[in-house]
Design a protein around this motif. Structure first.
Motif, short mmCIF file in Angstrom:
data_model
loop_
_atom_site.label_atom_id
_atom_site.label_comp_id
_atom_site.label_asym_id
_atom_site.label_seq_id
_atom_site.Cartn_x
_atom_site.Cartn_y
_atom_site.Cartn_z
N ASP A 1 0.86 -1.19 0.00
CA ASP A 1 0.00 0.00 0.00
C ASP A 1 0.89 1.24 0.00
O ASP A 1 1.64 1.48 0.95
CB ASP A 1 -0.91 0.00 1.23
N VAL A 2 0.78 2.03 -1.06
CA VAL A 2 1.66 3.20 -1.22
C VAL A 2 1.15 4.40 -0.43
O VAL A 2 1.95 5.20 0.09
CB VAL A 2 1.79 3.56 -2.71
N THR A 3 -0.13 4.57 -0.32
CA THR A 3 -0.71 5.81 0.20
C THR A 3 -0.86 5.86 1.72
O THR A 3 -0.83 6.93 2.31
CB THR A 3 -2.10 6.04 -0.43
N SER A 4 -1.00 4.73 2.36
CA SER A 4 -1.27 4.73 3.80
C SER A 4 0.02 4.95 4.60
O SER A 4 1.12 4.65 4.12
CB SER A 4 -1.91 3.41 4.22
N PRO A 5 -0.09 5.45 5.83
CA PRO A 5 1.09 5.60 6.70
C PRO A 5 1.69 4.24 7.06
O PRO A 5 1.00 3.21 6.96
CB PRO A 5 0.53 6.30 7.94
N PRO A 6 2.94 4.20 7.46
CA PRO A 6 3.56 2.91 7.82
C PRO A 6 2.96 2.33 9.09
O PRO A 6 2.49 3.07 9.96
CB PRO A 6 5.03 3.28 8.01
N GLU A 7 3.01 1.03 9.21
CA GLU A 7 2.52 0.37 10.42
C GLU A 7 3.39 0.73 11.62
O GLU A 7 2.89 0.87 12.73
CB GLU A 7 2.49 -1.15 10.21
N GLN A 8 4.67 0.87 11.39
CA GLN A 8 5.60 1.24 12.47
C GLN A 8 6.63 2.23 11.91
O GLN A 8 7.33 1.92 10.95
CB GLN A 8 6.30 0.00 13.03
N TRP A 9 6.67 3.41 12.53
CA TRP A 9 7.60 4.44 12.06
C TRP A 9 9.01 4.09 12.54
O TRP A 9 9.27 3.99 13.72
CB TRP A 9 7.19 5.81 12.59
N SER A 10 9.91 3.91 11.59
CA SER A 10 11.27 3.51 11.92
C SER A 10 12.26 4.37 11.12
O SER A 10 12.01 4.69 9.95
CB SER A 10 11.50 2.03 11.60
N PHE A 11 13.36 4.75 11.75
CA PHE A 11 14.39 5.56 11.10
C PHE A 11 15.52 4.71 10.53
O PHE A 11 16.57 5.25 10.16
CB PHE A 11 14.98 6.57 12.10
N ASP A 12 15.30 3.39 10.44
CA ASP A 12 16.35 2.52 9.91
C ASP A 12 16.72 2.87 8.48
O ASP A 12 17.90 2.82 8.09
CB ASP A 12 15.90 1.05 9.98
N ASN A 13 15.71 3.21 7.67
CA ASN A 13 15.98 3.58 6.28
C ASN A 13 16.87 4.83 6.21
O ASN A 13 17.79 4.91 5.39
CB ASN A 13 14.68 3.84 5.53
N LYS B 1 15.74 -0.93 -6.90
CA LYS B 1 14.62 -1.77 -6.51
C LYS B 1 14.29 -1.67 -5.03
O LYS B 1 13.32 -2.27 -4.58
CB LYS B 1 14.91 -3.22 -6.89
N GLN B 2 15.10 -0.94 -4.28
CA GLN B 2 14.85 -0.79 -2.85
C GLN B 2 14.33 0.64 -2.59
O GLN B 2 15.05 1.52 -2.16
CB GLN B 2 16.14 -1.05 -2.06
N TRP B 3 13.03 0.80 -2.89
CA TRP B 3 12.45 2.13 -2.86
C TRP B 3 12.42 2.73 -1.46
O TRP B 3 12.42 3.94 -1.31
CB TRP B 3 11.04 2.07 -3.45
N HIS B 4 12.38 1.91 -0.43
CA HIS B 4 12.35 2.46 0.92
C HIS B 4 13.66 3.19 1.23
O HIS B 4 13.64 4.25 1.86
CB HIS B 4 12.09 1.34 1.93
N LEU B 5 14.78 2.67 0.76
CA LEU B 5 16.07 3.34 0.97
C LEU B 5 16.24 4.53 0.01
O LEU B 5 16.76 5.58 0.39
CB LEU B 5 17.22 2.35 0.78
N ALA B 6 15.78 4.35 -1.23
CA ALA B 6 15.90 5.42 -2.21
C ALA B 6 15.09 6.65 -1.80
O ALA B 6 15.55 7.79 -1.93
CB ALA B 6 15.43 4.92 -3.58
N LEU B 7 13.87 6.44 -1.29
CA LEU B 7 13.03 7.56 -0.87
C LEU B 7 13.58 8.23 0.39
O LEU B 7 13.46 9.45 0.54
CB LEU B 7 11.60 7.07 -0.64
N ALA B 8 14.17 7.46 1.28
CA ALA B 8 14.81 8.06 2.46
C ALA B 8 15.99 8.92 2.03
O ALA B 8 16.19 10.03 2.56
CB ALA B 8 15.27 6.96 3.41
N GLY B 9 16.78 8.45 1.07
CA GLY B 9 17.89 9.25 0.57
C GLY B 9 17.42 10.50 -0.14
O GLY B 9 18.02 11.58 0.01
N LEU B 10 16.34 10.40 -0.89
CA LEU B 10 15.78 11.57 -1.57
C LEU B 10 15.27 12.60 -0.58
O LEU B 10 15.45 13.82 -0.78
CB LEU B 10 14.66 11.12 -2.51
#
Length: 271
Positions: free
Chosen positions: A41-53, A234-243
């Motif tokens: 699910d792209v639009t909903s908030p994360p289940e657990q907010w984590s700063f690992d990315n 392919k690792q969009w969670h890391l790419a978006l954190a970097g952006l």
């Protein structure tokens, strides 16, 4: 009738604002998710907010060094562009002659030359002088940014009467003092405009650093982000954190300088 129109315009403004903020919302929210959550699910908030990315992206981007490189190149280039362009425009506007007119039109004509037509010989020449580094990049930015800056300063200086120069010279000021203590402070609105235009361009530029910077640890943020996205396509969670980390300095800068930016642009437009 007028209130009804204002109400419609407010609704339209709110809708356009939401539409403009939507990509930032998606980038921010998905930067806290895991890879699985993004594809679920792209639009909903994360289940657990984590700063690992963000921690991973911070280290992979070598963010502090990369941020320092971008700040060093941008600030140095913009300051030198302002100083050199303001002095050059002052000399061209006050020394009215055929030579000064020709030089001014040469600077104006230089704005029409596409960068792609000179980038290969430029890099070749700078490579021969061993200037394919941050110093050489700053030098190039001064050259490419001077034409538009001189054009803007020249137009503003034409509105400042020469009688101010003459009065200051009668009082005993030399030409250097006349420019820096009397003329340059009057150019503040156009200086802010020149600074904004060059900051936006240099900070976001990718092509020139990609040709000039060839040493690890000297990359600017756009250049480092290119390599980062190539590695984490392919690792969009890391790419978006970097952006998000990459655009954060721009947001902070605008937050603190928004009044000066708006005032400088509006005053410069009036000038």
């Amino acid at each position: 009738m007028r209130k009804k129109k204002n109400w419609k315009l407010e609704i339209l403004g709110i809708l356009l604002g939401i539409l403009w903020l939507l990509p930032f919302y998606l980038m921010f929210v998905n930067s806290f998710k895991t890879k699985k959550e993004i594809f679920t699910d792209v639009t909903s908030p994360p289940e657990q907010w984590s700063f690992d990315n963000y921690i991973t992206a911070f280290h992979e981007l070598d963010f502090l060094q990369t941020l320092f490189n971008s700040l060093l190149i941008t600030v140095s280039s913009v300051l030198l562009i302002i100083i050199s362009s303001a002095m050059a425009a002052y000399a061209l506007s006050r020394a009215k002659s055929r030579i000064s007119t020709i030089l001014f039109f040469v600077f104006v004509a230089a704005m029409l030359i596409p960068f792609q037509s000179v980038m290969i010989p430029l890099v070749t020449v700078f490579g021969q002088f061993e200037m394919l580094n941050r110093g050489g990049l700053i030098f190039m930015y001064i050259g490419f940014g001077a034409s538009l800056s001189i054009f803007l300063y020249h137009g503003a200086l034409n509105n400042i009467p020469k009688s101010l120069d003459e009065a200051a010279r009668i009082d005993g000021a030399n030409r250097w003092q006349v420019f820096w203590h009397i003329i340059f402070p009057m150019l503040k609105p156009i200086t802010v405009t020149v600074a904004i235009l060059n900051i936006i361009w240099i900070w976001n530029d990718y092509l020139l650093p990609s040709l000039v910077i060839n040493k690890t640890g000297s990359e600017t943020i756009p250049l480092k982000m290119f390599f980062f996205f190539g590695e984490y396509t392919k690792q969009w969670h890391l790419a978006l954190a970097g952006l998000t980390l990459a655009i954060l300095p721009v947001i902070i800068f605008y937050f603190f300088a928004q009044r000066s930016i708006i005032k400088g642009v509006s005053d410069g437009a009036i000038k």
